[in-house]
Design a protein around this motif. Structure first.
Motif, PDB file in Angstrom:
ATOM      1  N   GLY A 130      95.101  33.662  38.203  1.00 48.34           N
ATOM      2  CA  GLY A 130      96.424  33.840  37.625  1.00 48.34           C
ATOM      3  C   GLY A 130      96.897  35.272  37.563  1.00 48.34           C
ATOM      4  N   SER A 131      96.324  36.133  38.386  1.00 44.79           N
ATOM      5  CA  SER A 131      96.691  37.550  38.331  1.00 44.79           C
ATOM      6  C   SER A 131      97.761  37.904  39.351  1.00 44.79           C
ATOM      7  CB  SER A 131      95.458  38.438  38.564  1.00 44.79           C
ATOM      8  OG  SER A 131      95.006  38.307  39.898  1.00 44.79           O
ATOM      9  N   ARG A 132      98.624  38.822  38.942  1.00 40.66           N
ATOM     10  CA  ARG A 132      99.544  39.508  39.843  1.00 40.66           C
ATOM     11  C   ARG A 132      99.261  40.987  39.655  1.00 40.66           C
ATOM     12  NH1 ARG A 132     105.091  41.643  38.397  1.00 40.66           N
ATOM     13  NH2 ARG A 132     105.984  42.387  40.362  1.00 40.66           N
ATOM     14  N   VAL A 133      99.008  41.718  40.716  1.00 38.91           N
ATOM     15  CA  VAL A 133      98.592  43.112  40.612  1.00 38.91           C
ATOM     16  C   VAL A 133      99.670  44.025  41.196  1.00 38.91           C
ATOM     17  CG1 VAL A 133      96.845  44.821  41.225  1.00 38.91           C
ATOM     18  CG2 VAL A 133      96.158  42.461  40.753  1.00 38.91           C
ATOM     19  N   ILE A 134      99.986  45.082  40.458  1.00 39.46           N
ATOM     20  CA  ILE A 134     100.828  46.156  40.989  1.00 39.46           C
ATOM     21  C   ILE A 134      99.934  47.381  41.100  1.00 39.46           C
ATOM     22  CG2 ILE A 134     102.937  47.493  40.730  1.00 39.46           C
ATOM     23  CD1 ILE A 134     103.966  45.355  38.829  1.00 39.46           C
ATOM     24  N   ALA A 135      99.742  47.847  42.322  1.00 38.92           N
ATOM     25  CA  ALA A 135      98.824  48.955  42.589  1.00 38.92           C
ATOM     26  C   ALA A 135      99.613  50.188  43.014  1.00 38.92           C
ATOM     27  CB  ALA A 135      97.824  48.559  43.671  1.00 38.92           C
ATOM     28  N   PHE A 136      99.462  51.274  42.252  1.00 42.86           N
ATOM     29  CA  PHE A 136     100.136  52.536  42.559  1.00 42.86           C
ATOM     30  C   PHE A 136      99.130  53.500  43.181  1.00 42.86           C
ATOM     31  CE2 PHE A 136     102.742  50.679  39.273  1.00 42.86           C
ATOM     32  CZ  PHE A 136     104.042  51.034  39.610  1.00 42.86           C
ATOM     33  N   GLU A 137      99.468  54.017  44.363  1.00 47.03           N
ATOM     34  CA  GLU A 137      98.628  55.020  45.017  1.00 47.03           C
ATOM     35  C   GLU A 137      99.522  55.979  45.796  1.00 47.03           C
ATOM     36  OE1 GLU A 137      96.472  57.644  46.068  1.00 47.03           O
ATOM     37  OE2 GLU A 137      95.444  56.133  44.865  1.00 47.03           O
ATOM     38  N   PRO A 138      99.706  57.217  45.292  1.00 44.83           N
ATOM     39  CA  PRO A 138     100.638  58.144  45.943  1.00 44.83           C
ATOM     40  C   PRO A 138     100.081  58.900  47.138  1.00 44.83           C
ATOM     41  CG  PRO A 138      99.756  59.120  43.947  1.00 44.83           C
ATOM     42  CD  PRO A 138      99.216  57.717  43.998  1.00 44.83           C
ATOM     43  N   LEU A 139      98.763  59.004  47.274  1.00 41.71           N
ATOM     44  CA  LEU A 139      98.183  59.801  48.358  1.00 41.71           C
ATOM     45  C   LEU A 139      98.282  59.016  49.668  1.00 41.71           C
ATOM     46  CD1 LEU A 139      96.659  62.462  48.968  1.00 41.71           C
ATOM     47  CD2 LEU A 139      94.536  61.174  48.665  1.00 41.71           C
ATOM     48  N   PRO A 140      99.023  59.488  50.660  1.00 43.43           N
ATOM     49  CA  PRO A 140      99.287  58.689  51.865  1.00 43.43           C
ATOM     50  C   PRO A 140      98.048  58.136  52.575  1.00 43.43           C
ATOM     51  CG  PRO A 140     100.784  60.539  51.778  1.00 43.43           C
ATOM     52  CD  PRO A 140      99.803  60.743  50.653  1.00 43.43           C
ATOM     53  N   PRO A 141      96.990  58.940  52.848  1.00 45.38           N
ATOM     54  CA  PRO A 141      95.843  58.339  53.546  1.00 45.38           C
ATOM     55  C   PRO A 141      95.136  57.276  52.712  1.00 45.38           C
ATOM     56  CG  PRO A 141      95.390  60.629  52.936  1.00 45.38           C
ATOM     57  CD  PRO A 141      96.833  60.404  52.694  1.00 45.38           C
ATOM     58  N   ALA A 142      95.073  57.465  51.396  1.00 49.61           N
ATOM     59  CA  ALA A 142      94.443  56.461  50.541  1.00 49.61           C
ATOM     60  C   ALA A 142      95.290  55.195  50.484  1.00 49.61           C
ATOM     61  CB  ALA A 142      94.232  57.024  49.136  1.00 49.61           C
ATOM     62  N   PHE A 143      96.610  55.358  50.459  1.00 54.05           N
ATOM     63  CA  PHE A 143      97.488  54.189  50.433  1.00 54.05           C
ATOM     64  C   PHE A 143      97.298  53.329  51.687  1.00 54.05           C
ATOM     65  CE2 PHE A 143     101.525  51.983  51.189  1.00 54.05           C
ATOM     66  CZ  PHE A 143     101.674  51.322  49.983  1.00 54.05           C
ATOM     67  N   ALA A 144      97.160  53.984  52.839  1.00 56.72           N
ATOM     68  CA  ALA A 144      96.935  53.232  54.084  1.00 56.72           C
ATOM     69  C   ALA A 144      95.622  52.460  54.011  1.00 56.72           C
ATOM     70  CB  ALA A 144      96.946  54.184  55.276  1.00 56.72           C
ATOM     71  N   ARG A 145      94.574  53.068  53.453  1.00 54.78           N
ATOM     72  CA  ARG A 145      93.291  52.377  53.338  1.00 54.78           C
ATOM     73  C   ARG A 145      93.362  51.246  52.315  1.00 54.78           C
ATOM     74  NH1 ARG A 145      91.376  57.564  53.053  1.00 54.78           N
ATOM     75  NH2 ARG A 145      90.624  57.210  50.931  1.00 54.78           N
ATOM     76  N   LEU A 146      94.158  51.442  51.254  1.00 52.66           N
ATOM     77  CA  LEU A 146      94.346  50.377  50.272  1.00 52.66           C
ATOM     78  C   LEU A 146      94.936  49.143  50.935  1.00 52.66           C
ATOM     79  CD1 LEU A 146      94.627  49.257  47.353  1.00 52.66           C
ATOM     80  CD2 LEU A 146      96.827  50.460  47.234  1.00 52.66           C
ATOM     81  N   GLN A 147      95.965  49.317  51.716  1.00 50.75           N
ATOM     82  CA  GLN A 147      96.582  48.178  52.391  1.00 50.75           C
ATOM     83  C   GLN A 147      95.607  47.516  53.354  1.00 50.75           C
ATOM     84  OE1 GLN A 147     100.111  50.400  53.858  1.00 50.75           O
ATOM     85  NE2 GLN A 147     101.306  48.894  52.721  1.00 50.75           N
ATOM     86  N   ALA A 148      94.842  48.325  54.086  1.00 54.45           N
ATOM     87  CA  ALA A 148      93.865  47.774  55.030  1.00 54.45           C
ATOM     88  C   ALA A 148      92.761  47.019  54.298  1.00 54.45           C
ATOM     89  CB  ALA A 148      93.277  48.892  55.885  1.00 54.45           C
ATOM     90  N   ALA A 149      92.315  47.562  53.162  1.00 49.33           N
ATOM     91  CA  ALA A 149      91.255  46.904  52.397  1.00 49.33           C
ATOM     92  C   ALA A 149      91.717  45.553  51.865  1.00 49.33           C
ATOM     93  CB  ALA A 149      90.808  47.810  51.250  1.00 49.33           C
ATOM     94  N   LEU A 150      92.957  45.483  51.416  1.00 49.93           N
ATOM     95  CA  LEU A 150      93.484  44.210  50.915  1.00 49.93           C
ATOM     96  C   LEU A 150      93.589  43.185  52.035  1.00 49.93           C
ATOM     97  CD1 LEU A 150      96.169  45.641  48.503  1.00 49.93           C
ATOM     98  CD2 LEU A 150      94.308  44.113  47.838  1.00 49.93           C
ATOM     99  N   ARG A 151      94.041  43.620  53.211  1.00 53.42           N
ATOM    100  CA  ARG A 151      94.094  42.694  54.344  1.00 53.42           C
ATOM    101  C   ARG A 151      92.700  42.221  54.713  1.00 53.42           C
ATOM    102  NH1 ARG A 151      97.973  46.507  56.162  1.00 53.42           N
ATOM    103  NH2 ARG A 151      96.396  47.488  57.504  1.00 53.42           N
TER     104      ARG A 151
END
Length: 244
Positions: A35-56
């Motif tokens: 039942g979770s909805r997550v909002i993830a904030f990450e301002p550092l561009p290279p980390a943000f790209a890895r966050l999206q890849a990790a979720l996929r």
């Protein structure tokens, strides 16, 4: 007790906010809670790209119930400078901060890379079902909470916060005091026991170098703090202690 276990033990369905999501170490287990909805904030561009890849990678596709935002949180809206030290040519992403510029630590070994990033206020999202929040922002915790004041008063989420004097002198006083004014109990865990933040001995538990080229810290080094709404704190703490 680590932050993921804390949030798992106290989980309630609703919106969970991960501030400083980096590459998803905590975002992914939060997203797997029922039942979770997550909002993830990450301002550092290279980390943000890895966050999206990790979720996929974790979910097979970009999960619809995770909202990734390439932004910092604060108490105003606009743009802010994110400073990331580089040590011997290696980016120190875990030190990237909107609260300090590392100018005092520049040397032959330490340089700084800067990014202009958007900054948002959590209150502007108008959340009505925020149940949990994790904050890891290298010194910007006070501004983040100021920008979330109405949401915290309305929703009463449980929180984990990484707060370090080495990133912002006085923060282990100011942040708990601000939360106290909002009706929160702030605690830390050490050796399986829970203590109020008033028991924190900063001289022996929060001694660390602010210089990214110097690796030294007190033992123990207490930097993860847990915030519980005062009205629910006894019951919630009993659950945490019972799970130890």
């Amino acid at each position: 007790m680590d932050e993921t276990r804390f949030h798992t033990l106290l989980h309630r369905p609703g919106t969970l906010v991960d501030v400083g999501a980096h590459d998803g170490l905590i975002t992914i287990p939060l997203a797997r809670l029922p039942g979770s909805r997550v909002i993830a904030f990450e301002p550092l561009p290279p980390a943000f790209a890895r966050l999206q890849a990790a979720l996929r990678g974790a979910f097979g596709t970009a999960p619809a119930h995770v909202d990734c935002r390439a932004a910092a949180l604060g108490d105003s809206v606009g743009e802010i400078v994110l400073a990331m030290p580089v040590l011997d040519g290696v980016a120190q992403e875990q030190w990237a901060s909107t609260a300090k510029d590392y100018a005092a630590h520049l040397s032959a070994r330490v340089t700084v890379e800067r990014f202009a990033v958007p900054v948002e206020r959590l209150d502007d999202l108008g959340l009505a079902d925020l149940t949990a929040m994790k904050v890891d922002a290298e010194g910007a915790e006070y501004e983040i909470l100021r920008g979330a004041r109405e949401t915290l008063l309305r929703c009463r989420p449980v929180m984990t916060l990484e707060i370090e004097e080495r990133h912002r002198e006085g923060s282990t006083w100011a942040v708990p005091a601000y939360l106290d004014a909002l009706g929160y109990e702030v605690l830390f865990e050490l050796g399986g026991e829970w203590f109020p933040v008033a028991a924190l001995d900063r001289a022996t538990m929060q001694r660390a170098s602010p210089d990214p080229s110097v690796f030294e810290a007190s033992d123990p080094y207490v930097f993860v703090f847990y915030a519980l709404p005062r009205e629910d704190a006894p019951a919630l703490l009993a659950r945490l202690q019972g799970a130890a």
